[in-house]
Scaffold this motif. Structure first.
Motif: not given
Length: 100
Positions: A61, A72-73, A76, A81-85, A87-88
């Protein structure tokens, strides 16, 4: 079918549940994952990237050096899921380029 193996898997934070068909960039060309993500690798379809070889740029991504962007989304969504997950979940094994 030509398949490429990418040295990234769920031990690096890429979701194991990622569905076949999730987008990936190889040398700036959009392609997709194939099969189940393994601990240390994942497979991609190289049918649309006939010049791919060992050392070709793979972007899971973000932006390719060729200028192509893969949000990224969108990636994801292949793991529901979502992009934030995503990245984490990145582990210390992964080199990350952060540009301001």
């Amino acid at each position: 079918m030509q398949i490429g193996i990418v040295a990234c898997g769920y031990a690096d934070g890429y979701q194991r549940i990622t569905q076949t068909g999730t987008p990936v960039l190889v040398d700036g060309i959009r392609t997709q994952t194939i099969g189940r993500v393994s601990m240390d690798m994942l497979a991609v379809d190289l049918g649309s990237v006939p010049d791919a070889q060992i050392g070709s740029e793979v972007v899971l991504w973000g932006q390719s050096i060729h200028g192509t962007v893969l949000p990224i989304d969108e990636v994801a969504a292949g793991s529901d899921t979502v992009g934030y997950e995503l990245m984490c979940a990145i582990t210390q094994r992964v080199p990350v380029q952060i540009e301001s």
